[in-house]
Design a protein around this motif. Structure first.
Motif, short mmCIF file in Angstrom:
data_model
loop_
_atom_site.label_atom_id
_atom_site.label_comp_id
_atom_site.label_asym_id
_atom_site.label_seq_id
_atom_site.Cartn_x
_atom_site.Cartn_y
_atom_site.Cartn_z
N VAL A 1 0.83 -1.21 0.00
CA VAL A 1 0.00 0.00 0.00
C VAL A 1 0.87 1.26 0.00
CG1 VAL A 1 -2.08 -1.00 0.99
CG2 VAL A 1 -0.31 -0.15 2.50
N ASN B 1 -4.40 8.18 0.11
CA ASN B 1 -4.76 7.40 1.30
C ASN B 1 -5.72 8.14 2.24
OD1 ASN B 1 -3.00 9.24 2.43
ND2 ASN B 1 -1.44 7.73 2.96
N GLN B 2 -6.03 9.41 1.96
CA GLN B 2 -7.00 10.16 2.76
C GLN B 2 -8.38 10.20 2.12
OE1 GLN B 2 -5.55 14.05 3.82
NE2 GLN B 2 -3.64 13.25 4.65
N ALA C 1 -9.48 7.18 0.06
CA ALA C 1 -9.81 5.86 -0.48
C ALA C 1 -9.26 4.75 0.41
CB ALA C 1 -9.22 5.72 -1.88
N SER C 2 -9.89 3.58 0.31
CA SER C 2 -9.37 2.38 0.97
C SER C 2 -8.39 1.73 0.00
CB SER C 2 -10.49 1.40 1.27
OG SER C 2 -11.39 1.98 2.18
N ILE C 3 -7.20 1.42 0.49
CA ILE C 3 -6.18 0.80 -0.36
C ILE C 3 -5.83 -0.54 0.26
CG2 ILE C 3 -3.88 1.07 -1.35
CD1 ILE C 3 -4.20 4.13 -0.78
N HIS C 4 -5.89 -1.59 -0.56
CA HIS C 4 -5.60 -2.94 -0.07
C HIS C 4 -4.69 -3.68 -1.04
CE1 HIS C 4 -8.67 -2.64 3.04
NE2 HIS C 4 -9.48 -2.12 2.12
N VAL D 1 -7.92 -0.16 -5.03
CA VAL D 1 -8.19 1.17 -4.48
C VAL D 1 -9.69 1.42 -4.62
CG1 VAL D 1 -7.69 3.63 -4.65
CG2 VAL D 1 -5.91 1.97 -5.22
N GLN D 2 -10.34 1.73 -3.50
CA GLN D 2 -11.77 2.02 -3.54
C GLN D 2 -12.01 3.40 -2.92
OE1 GLN D 2 -14.29 -1.08 -2.12
NE2 GLN D 2 -16.00 -0.21 -3.21
N TRP E 1 -13.81 6.52 -1.38
CA TRP E 1 -15.01 6.64 -0.56
C TRP E 1 -16.10 7.39 -1.32
CZ3 TRP E 1 -10.80 8.23 3.19
CH2 TRP E 1 -10.21 7.10 3.77
#
Length: 186
Positions: free
Chosen positions: A35, A53-54, A56-59, A68-69, A71
């Motif tokens: 990540v 990273n502020q 979206a969700s990063i996995h 990357v999703q 929000w």
């Protein structure tokens, strides 16, 4: 002010250089998905530059894939564009819900470029530590000149600052060596 104060103020400054080096090295690709690879990506979020990273969700879904999703789903295109423009050699794809960022294996040429980049980053940080040493030494010399400390205290202080410098430069060398090994490992 005395010698101990100068040393006490010098150490955290050098420690900050090491932390900055760790952050910068974490963003360099090694052929595995992490990540932190996307830490440098900044998205134009309604006209405001925002770190990815502020927003979206990063996995790491698989060893070679980052997902990357955002929000805010309306930002999918902007996030995809920001990743593509971040000059990381990554080619994200967007399926309307999530962005998939495949991390391709590194070519030998790219590995060598990244190893060179590690050397440059490490050298910049060595220079930063040396500049901190110079500042501390100048303060000690000024204190001696102003007769705030004795010649022995000045000498001991200069020695202590040099020991700190050697310690932190060794840490930089060690971190750079590990990162380079990680990059060049096939």
């Amino acid at each position: 002010m005395d010698v101990k104060t100068v040393i006490k103020e010098t150490k955290p400054r050098m420690e900050a250089v090491i932390e900055d080096l760790r952050r910068k090295l974490a963003t360099i690709r090694t052929g595995r998905a992490t990540v932190s690879l996307l830490d440098s990506v900044v998205v134009d979020y309604y006209g405001v530059p925002t770190p990815l990273n502020q927003m979206a969700s990063i996995h790491v879904a698989e060893p070679q894939l980052i997902t990357v999703q955002p929000w805010d789903q309306s930002q999918l295109g902007a996030v995809e564009k920001a990743i593509r423009n971040a000059d990381l050699g990554l080619n994200p794809t967007n399926d309307g819900k999530i962005i998939r960022v495949p991390v391709p294996p590194l070519t030998e040429e790219r590995r060598k470029q990244l190893a060179k980049q590690v050397h440059e980053i490490a050298e910049d940080h060595r220079t930063a530590v040396r500049n901190i040493r110079r500042d501390a030494n100048e303060r000690l010399k000024k204190m001696f000149k102003d007769k705030l400390i004795s010649e022995d205290d000045e000498h001991d202080g200069l020695e202590e600052v040099q020991k700190l410098t050697n310690t932190y430069i060794a840490k930089i060398d060690e971190l750079a060596k590990h990162k380079e090994e990680e990059i060049l490992r096939v």
